[in-house]
Design a protein around this motif. Sequence first.
Motif, PDB file in Angstrom:
ATOM      1  N   SER A 109       0.682  -1.285  -0.114  1.00 38.24           N
ATOM      2  CA  SER A 109       0.077  -0.086   0.090  1.00 38.24           C
ATOM      3  C   SER A 109       0.840   1.229   0.008  1.00 38.24           C
ATOM      4  O   SER A 109       0.548   2.296  -0.465  1.00 38.24           O
ATOM      5  N   SER A 114      -2.671   0.308  11.755  1.00 35.77           N
ATOM      6  CA  SER A 114      -3.378   0.178  13.083  1.00 35.77           C
ATOM      7  C   SER A 114      -3.644  -1.421  13.086  1.00 35.77           C
ATOM      8  O   SER A 114      -3.780  -1.721  14.472  1.00 35.77           O
ATOM      9  N   ASP A 169      -1.657   4.472  -1.269  1.00 34.10           N
ATOM     10  CA  ASP A 169      -3.026   4.636  -0.619  1.00 34.10           C
ATOM     11  C   ASP A 169      -3.162   4.631   0.741  1.00 34.10           C
ATOM     12  O   ASP A 169      -2.898   3.893   1.667  1.00 34.10           O
ATOM     13  N   THR A 170      -3.080   6.247   1.418  1.00 32.13           N
ATOM     14  CA  THR A 170      -2.802   6.538   2.768  1.00 32.13           C
ATOM     15  C   THR A 170      -3.946   6.039   3.467  1.00 32.13           C
ATOM     16  O   THR A 170      -3.803   5.613   4.759  1.00 32.13           O
ATOM     17  N   GLU A 171      -5.166   5.610   3.129  1.00 30.31           N
ATOM     18  CA  GLU A 171      -6.405   5.541   3.917  1.00 30.31           C
ATOM     19  C   GLU A 171      -5.913   3.921   4.208  1.00 30.31           C
ATOM     20  O   GLU A 171      -5.958   3.327   5.476  1.00 30.31           O
ATOM     21  N   VAL A 172      -5.690   3.162   3.364  1.00 32.26           N
ATOM     22  CA  VAL A 172      -5.197   1.490   3.422  1.00 32.26           C
ATOM     23  C   VAL A 172      -4.016   1.427   4.355  1.00 32.26           C
ATOM     24  O   VAL A 172      -3.972   0.825   5.395  1.00 32.26           O
ATOM     25  N   GLN A 173      -3.047   2.426   4.228  1.00 31.79           N
ATOM     26  CA  GLN A 173      -1.964   2.399   4.948  1.00 31.79           C
ATOM     27  C   GLN A 173      -2.158   2.491   6.552  1.00 31.79           C
ATOM     28  O   GLN A 173      -1.697   1.768   7.341  1.00 31.79           O
ATOM     29  N   ARG A 174      -3.185   3.662   6.854  1.00 33.75           N
ATOM     30  CA  ARG A 174      -3.265   3.798   8.167  1.00 33.75           C
ATOM     31  C   ARG A 174      -4.247   2.500   9.001  1.00 33.75           C
ATOM     32  O   ARG A 174      -3.960   2.360   9.982  1.00 33.75           O
ATOM     33  N   SER A 175      -4.830   1.945   7.942  1.00 31.53           N
ATOM     34  CA  SER A 175      -5.824   0.867   8.428  1.00 31.53           C
ATOM     35  C   SER A 175      -4.930  -0.304   8.737  1.00 31.53           C
ATOM     36  O   SER A 175      -4.983  -1.141   9.699  1.00 31.53           O
TER      37      SER A 175
END
Length: 54
Positions: A20, A34, A25-31
Amino acid sequence: MQVTTDMIVGFGLVLALLMSILWGDTEVQRSLASGLIGYLGRSYVISRKEGDGH
């Protein structure tokens, strides 16, 4: 060293996180980050309770 389910899942999450990052894809990275922290933290706590952790 014995391969465990935690190691396989951890490796898969790290691999997905790296992919990712490459695709940006920053949203997928954060998910994924976490989820990785939570999963490995849970694994560590369980291993400490069983006396396997250091």
